[in-house]
Design an enzyme around this catalytic site. Structure first.
Site, PDB file in Angstrom:
ATOM      1  N   HIS A  37       0.726  -1.177   0.006  1.00 56.24           N
ATOM      2  CA  HIS A  37       0.079  -0.031  -0.091  1.00 56.24           C
ATOM      3  C   HIS A  37       0.829   1.368  -0.037  1.00 56.24           C
ATOM      4  CE1 HIS A  37      -4.139  -1.659   0.312  1.00 56.24           C
ATOM      5  NE2 HIS A  37      -3.457  -2.721   0.572  1.00 56.24           N
ATOM      6  N   GLY A 127      -4.762 -11.972  -4.886  1.00 58.20           N
ATOM      7  CA  GLY A 127      -3.776 -11.049  -4.698  1.00 58.20           C
ATOM      8  C   GLY A 127      -2.368 -11.099  -5.749  1.00 58.20           C
ATOM      9  N   GLU A 172      -8.230   0.915 -14.790  1.00 62.50           N
ATOM     10  CA  GLU A 172      -8.635   0.296 -13.731  1.00 62.50           C
ATOM     11  C   GLU A 172      -9.270   1.488 -12.919  1.00 62.50           C
ATOM     12  OE1 GLU A 172      -5.996  -2.070 -11.766  1.00 62.50           O
ATOM     13  OE2 GLU A 172      -7.308  -3.205 -10.676  1.00 62.50           O
ATOM     14  N   ASP A 184       0.666  -2.843  -9.816  1.00 58.84           N
ATOM     15  CA  ASP A 184       0.320  -4.159 -10.585  1.00 58.84           C
ATOM     16  C   ASP A 184       0.820  -4.173 -12.285  1.00 58.84           C
ATOM     17  OD1 ASP A 184      -0.665  -4.625  -8.379  1.00 58.84           O
ATOM     18  OD2 ASP A 184      -2.851  -4.332  -8.765  1.00 58.84           O
TER      19      ASP A 184
HETATM   20  C1  GLA Z   1      -3.366  -3.993  -4.878  1.00 58.69           C
HETATM   21  C2  GLA Z   1      -3.178  -2.888  -5.792  1.00 58.69           C
HETATM   22  C3  GLA Z   1      -1.939  -2.399  -5.785  1.00 58.69           C
HETATM   23  C4  GLA Z   1      -1.491  -1.841  -4.466  1.00 58.69           C
HETATM   24  C5  GLA Z   1      -1.637  -3.199  -3.477  1.00 58.69           C
HETATM   25  C6  GLA Z   1      -1.019  -3.000  -2.322  1.00 58.69           C
HETATM   26  O1  GLA Z   1      -2.654  -5.207  -5.318  1.00 58.69           O
HETATM   27  O2  GLA Z   1      -3.933  -3.008  -7.042  1.00 58.69           O
HETATM   28  O3  GLA Z   1      -2.059  -1.087  -6.753  1.00 58.69           O
HETATM   29  O4  GLA Z   1      -2.109  -0.952  -4.041  1.00 58.69           O
HETATM   30  O5  GLA Z   1      -2.954  -3.649  -3.611  1.00 58.69           O
HETATM   31  O6  GLA Z   1       0.138  -2.703  -2.044  1.00 58.69           O
END
Ligand code: GLA
Length: 411
Positions: A37, A127, A172, A184
């Site tokens: 985050h 995740g 997104e 991501d």
């Molecule tokens: C998700 C979001 C990313 C990032 C992570 C936490 O995967 O898509 O952009 O914020 O959570 O690090």
């Protein structure tokens, strides 16, 4: 490259369109190694693309519409290229449509329509960024197939990859409706075999750092608890971070403060008693995560995997205690992993609350590690986790298919 996934996409295309695909786009999933985050707070992240992929087989058509098919869910979709309707929230349909929307915003209207079929083995909702993997595989297919004419590149250098990462993030954020950061899309597009990726989300400086020789395995332990990113908690955390920023903006009107990245540990310590008790924990997590990324990158460059691993385990504790985005199951998984053979470090990956942990494990002990965690987690939680032994992988790419490729798949 994942042969099975590639073949499944080619098969799915020939089955659903009774025609030959012309282009194949392939994109990995990703794990977050450090920097949880931090991305939307202007901070530092460390990630790796992993050898689990989404493949998109497709071709241009002379219609003004797009057709898509997903082999994994056996579902189809068709949509017009202008005024694209969003489709159902949280569904794969919205991701594919969003890519078409955002890429047209960036490169202009497509010259033609397209048909695509996709298949993948990136676990969904765990995740590992199956969504950025889908987005990137679709985007790379579109660029390579030439639907944008000369206004878009068909081969991507790093500058074009960074540009595309922003386009897909915009998709997104604005089309799908998830306020995620750049992590991501960046990781999926910039991956390199046996390398970790470091990104400064503010300056956009990045590095590919070798993970050692032999590189450790990246063992993903799926707790089999799943949640949807769009369902509120993620955006709630974002808002909590923003409120801390607003507090400091009011306190220091003459300082340039736009994100948590602009705050120092001293700022937090001085204001600690007056800060909102929830917000200050969130901020402490983000600031200490940024430090862990800096130290982690140095450790990796110095070949000190053990130090890097310890930082990952500290990151998990900070997510659990300060950012409060862990869960009983994710904590169990890390607890068991710490006693398992070959464990170097581990943490939750991605948004959190459910899904997977990511563990760095000595490469020759990955199977023993997996067996140990399976047994231990089952004892604690009553069910076995799903374990994926992965390695850092190459980023998204696309290729033009030869007649042979397509013929092997029965057209
Ligand atoms: C998700 C979001 C990313 C990032 C992570 C936490 O995967 O898509 O952009 O914020 O959570 O690090």
């Amino acid at each position: 490259m994942s042969l099975t996934v590639r073949d499944s996409a080619l098969d799915a295309f020939t089955r659903s369109y009774s025609a030959r695909p012309e282009v194949l786009g392939l994109a990995p999933g990703r794990v977050e190694l450090l920097g949880n985050h931090t991305d939307y707070n202007g901070g530092l992240v460390m990630a790796a693309a992993i050898d689990r992929f989404t493949a998109v087989a497709g071709r241009m058509t002379d219609k003004r519409e797009a057709n898509s098919f997903t082999a994994d869910l056996d579902q189809r979709d068709a949509f017009p290229l202008t005024d694209i309707p969003r489709g159902e929230a949280g569904s794969w349909v919205r991701y594919v449509r969003g890519v078409a929307w955002a890429m047209q915003e960036r490169f202009g209207l497509m010259d033609s329509g397209f048909d695509l079929a996709m298949a993948g083995d990136v676990p969904i909702g765990a995740g590992l960024s199956s969504s950025a993997s889908v987005q990137s595989a679709v985007a790379l297919f579109l660029l390579k197939s030439g639907v944008f004419g000369p206004s878009a590149p068909s081969d991507l250098d790093d500058a074009a990859r960074m540009d595309l990462a922003h386009v897909l993030r915009r998709s997104e954020n604005e089309f799908v409706g998830v306020g995620s950061g750049l992590l991501d899309q960046f990781s999926v597009l910039f991956g390199k075999e046996d390398h970790a990726l470091v990104l400064d989300c503010r300056s956009l400086a990045y590095e590919r750092v070798p993970m050692g020789d032999p590189a450790p395995a990246i063992v993903v332990c799926d707790s089999r608890t799943s949640r949807r990113l769009a369902d509120g908690k993620y955006n709630e955390r974002r808002a909590e971070c923003e409120r801390v920023v607003a507090y400091f903006q009011a306190l220091h009107p003459n300082r340039e403060i736009t994100q948590l990245r602009d705050l120092t540990h001293d700022d937090l310590t001085e204001e600690w008693p007056r800060l909102d008790p929830v917000g200050r924990l969130r901020a402490r997590h983000v600031l200490t995560e940024n430090d862990r990324v800096s130290h982690g990158a140095q450790a990796l460059k110095g070949g000190d995997l053990a130090a890097f691993g310890r930082l990952m385990t500290l990151s998990h504790a900070s997510s659990r205690d300060d950012f409060q985005n862990s869960s009983r199951e994710l904590d169990f998984l890390i607890e068991v992993a710490q006693a398992a053979p070959g464990f170097l470090g581990g943490k939750l990956s991605g948004a959190g609350w459910a899904g997977c942990t990511v563990n760095l494990v000595e490469s020759d002990r990955a199977s023993a590690f997996a067996d140990f965690v399976k047994g231990g987690y089952a004892k604690l939680s009553g069910q076995e986790p799903i374990i994926h032994i992965c390695h850092a992988a190459v980023g998204a790419d696309a290729e033009r298919l030869t007649a042979d490729d397509a013929e092997e798949h029965g057209s």
